[in-house]
Write a protein that holds these residues in place. Structure first.
Motif, PDB file in Angstrom:
ATOM      1  N   ILE A   1      28.155  78.564  12.459  1.00 16.47           N
ATOM      2  CA  ILE A   1      27.962  80.011  12.497  1.00 16.47           C
ATOM      3  C   ILE A   1      29.141  80.673  11.802  1.00 16.47           C
ATOM      4  O   ILE A   1      30.295  80.377  12.112  1.00 16.47           O
ATOM      5  CB  ILE A   1      27.867  80.534  13.945  1.00 16.47           C
ATOM      6  CG1 ILE A   1      26.727  79.855  14.696  1.00 16.47           C
ATOM      7  CG2 ILE A   1      27.700  82.051  13.957  1.00 16.47           C
ATOM      8  CD1 ILE A   1      26.716  80.138  16.190  1.00 16.47           C
ATOM      9  N   LEU A   2      28.849  81.577  10.891  1.00 14.14           N
ATOM     10  CA  LEU A   2      29.858  82.423  10.273  1.00 14.14           C
ATOM     11  C   LEU A   2      29.699  83.826  10.850  1.00 14.14           C
ATOM     12  O   LEU A   2      28.598  84.386  10.828  1.00 14.14           O
ATOM     13  CB  LEU A   2      29.670  82.474   8.753  1.00 14.14           C
ATOM     14  CG  LEU A   2      30.484  83.535   8.009  1.00 14.14           C
ATOM     15  CD1 LEU A   2      31.983  83.273   8.143  1.00 14.14           C
ATOM     16  CD2 LEU A   2      30.073  83.606   6.548  1.00 14.14           C
ATOM     17  N   LEU A   3      30.783  84.376  11.358  1.00 12.72           N
ATOM     18  CA  LEU A   3      30.775  85.733  11.902  1.00 12.72           C
ATOM     19  C   LEU A   3      31.828  86.536  11.155  1.00 12.72           C
ATOM     20  O   LEU A   3      33.027  86.292  11.311  1.00 12.72           O
ATOM     21  CB  LEU A   3      31.065  85.707  13.405  1.00 12.72           C
ATOM     22  CG  LEU A   3      31.131  87.050  14.134  1.00 12.72           C
ATOM     23  CD1 LEU A   3      29.842  87.841  13.949  1.00 12.72           C
ATOM     24  CD2 LEU A   3      31.410  86.821  15.618  1.00 12.72           C
ATOM     25  N   SER A   4      31.376  87.471  10.311  1.00  9.41           N
ATOM     26  CA  SER A   4      32.320  88.257   9.518  1.00  9.41           C
ATOM     27  C   SER A   4      32.172  89.759   9.752  1.00  9.41           C
ATOM     28  O   SER A   4      32.729  90.559   9.022  1.00  9.41           O
ATOM     29  CB  SER A   4      32.155  87.952   8.021  1.00  9.41           C
ATOM     30  OG  SER A   4      30.888  88.377   7.570  1.00  9.41           O
ATOM     31  N   THR A   5      31.428  90.140  10.766  1.00  4.19           N
ATOM     32  CA  THR A   5      31.195  91.555  11.037  1.00  4.19           C
ATOM     33  C   THR A   5      32.164  92.094  12.084  1.00  4.19           C
ATOM     34  O   THR A   5      32.678  91.347  12.915  1.00  4.19           O
ATOM     35  CB  THR A   5      29.761  91.793  11.526  1.00  4.19           C
ATOM     36  OG1 THR A   5      29.540  91.042  12.728  1.00  4.19           O
ATOM     37  CG2 THR A   5      28.750  91.388  10.476  1.00  4.19           C
ATOM     38  N   HIS A   6      32.374  93.383  12.038  1.00  7.19           N
ATOM     39  CA  HIS A   6      33.221  94.076  13.019  1.00  7.19           C
ATOM     40  C   HIS A   6      32.525  94.020  14.390  1.00  7.19           C
ATOM     41  O   HIS A   6      31.294  94.119  14.464  1.00  7.19           O
ATOM     42  CB  HIS A   6      33.430  95.527  12.582  1.00  7.19           C
ATOM     43  CG  HIS A   6      34.490  96.238  13.331  1.00  7.19           C
ATOM     44  ND1 HIS A   6      34.306  96.717  14.611  1.00  7.19           N
ATOM     45  CD2 HIS A   6      35.762  96.533  12.999  1.00  7.19           C
ATOM     46  CE1 HIS A   6      35.410  97.289  15.027  1.00  7.19           C
ATOM     47  NE2 HIS A   6      36.320  97.190  14.068  1.00  7.19           N
ATOM     48  N   PRO A   7      33.284  93.892  15.459  1.00  8.29           N
ATOM     49  CA  PRO A   7      32.661  93.863  16.791  1.00  8.29           C
ATOM     50  C   PRO A   7      31.778  95.071  17.083  1.00  8.29           C
ATOM     51  O   PRO A   7      30.794  94.955  17.826  1.00  8.29           O
ATOM     52  CB  PRO A   7      33.858  93.813  17.738  1.00  8.29           C
ATOM     53  CG  PRO A   7      34.921  93.109  16.949  1.00  8.29           C
ATOM     54  CD  PRO A   7      34.721  93.604  15.527  1.00  8.29           C
ATOM     55  N   ASP A   8      32.076  96.221  16.494  1.00  9.41           N
ATOM     56  CA  ASP A   8      31.256  97.414  16.725  1.00  9.41           C
ATOM     57  C   ASP A   8      29.832  97.261  16.205  1.00  9.41           C
ATOM     58  O   ASP A   8      28.932  97.981  16.640  1.00  9.41           O
ATOM     59  CB  ASP A   8      31.892  98.635  16.065  1.00  9.41           C
ATOM     60  CG  ASP A   8      33.160  99.093  16.765  1.00  9.41           C
ATOM     61  OD1 ASP A   8      33.410  98.645  17.911  1.00  9.41           O
ATOM     62  OD2 ASP A   8      33.909  99.890  16.160  1.00  9.41           O
ATOM     63  N   LYS A   9      29.604  96.328  15.295  1.00 10.37           N
ATOM     64  CA  LYS A   9      28.251  96.114  14.772  1.00 10.37           C
ATOM     65  C   LYS A   9      27.339  95.503  15.837  1.00 10.37           C
ATOM     66  O   LYS A   9      26.121  95.635  15.766  1.00 10.37           O
ATOM     67  CB  LYS A   9      28.283  95.231  13.527  1.00 10.37           C
ATOM     68  CG  LYS A   9      26.924  95.119  12.876  1.00 10.37           C
ATOM     69  CD  LYS A   9      26.950  94.389  11.567  1.00 10.37           C
ATOM     70  CE  LYS A   9      25.529  94.320  11.019  1.00 10.37           C
ATOM     71  NZ  LYS A   9      25.399  93.356   9.947  1.00 10.37           N
ATOM     72  N   GLY A  10      27.920  94.814  16.808  1.00  6.00           N
ATOM     73  CA  GLY A  10      27.121  94.300  17.914  1.00  6.00           C
ATOM     74  C   GLY A  10      26.578  92.898  17.744  1.00  6.00           C
ATOM     75  O   GLY A  10      25.670  92.494  18.479  1.00  6.00           O
ATOM     76  N   ASP A  11      27.114  92.125  16.815  1.00  9.02           N
ATOM     77  CA  ASP A  11      26.621  90.762  16.605  1.00  9.02           C
ATOM     78  C   ASP A  11      27.167  89.753  17.618  1.00  9.02           C
ATOM     79  O   ASP A  11      26.637  88.642  17.721  1.00  9.02           O
ATOM     80  CB  ASP A  11      26.968  90.283  15.189  1.00  9.02           C
ATOM     81  CG  ASP A  11      26.152  90.994  14.128  1.00  9.02           C
ATOM     82  OD1 ASP A  11      25.010  91.404  14.423  1.00  9.02           O
ATOM     83  OD2 ASP A  11      26.660  91.133  12.997  1.00  9.02           O
TER      84      ASP A  11
END
Length: 100
Positions: free
Chosen positions: A5-15
């Protein structure tokens, strides 16, 4: 099976919750799980659920440059590395998903 899993989004995006659910589902299937935090995703490093992942046998890697540029410190639970590790995860996993 190996699941990356790659997670590159800001926490505010909700992923974050979706990633947590994927990790749990993969572990229930007996998969080995690899999580790579990149760019804004490095903001997840201090979150408790990320800090608890290594104790549940999830391999957690963080982009050293991404964390450093955001002044994010890691209490030692994740492994700082570069994009070569991300490439190796992508090549070595049977399944790979990206949140970006």
């Amino acid at each position: 099976m190996k699941f990356g899993i790659l997670l590159s989004t800001h926490p505010d995006k909700g992923d974050g919750p979706a990633v947590q659910n994927l990790i749990q589902a993969a572990q229930k299937c007996g998969d080995t799980v690899y999580l790579y935090l990149l760019d804004e995703g490095t903001r997840f490093i201090p979150e408790e659920w990320v800090q608890n992942l290594p104790s549940s046998a999830v391999h957690v890697y963080s982009c050293a440059y991404g964390a450093q540029s955001r002044r994010i410190n890691d209490p030692g639970k994740t492994t700082f590395c570069g994009l070569v590790m991300l490439t190796q995860i992508m090549e070595g996993c049977d399944r790979f998903v990206s949140f970006n």
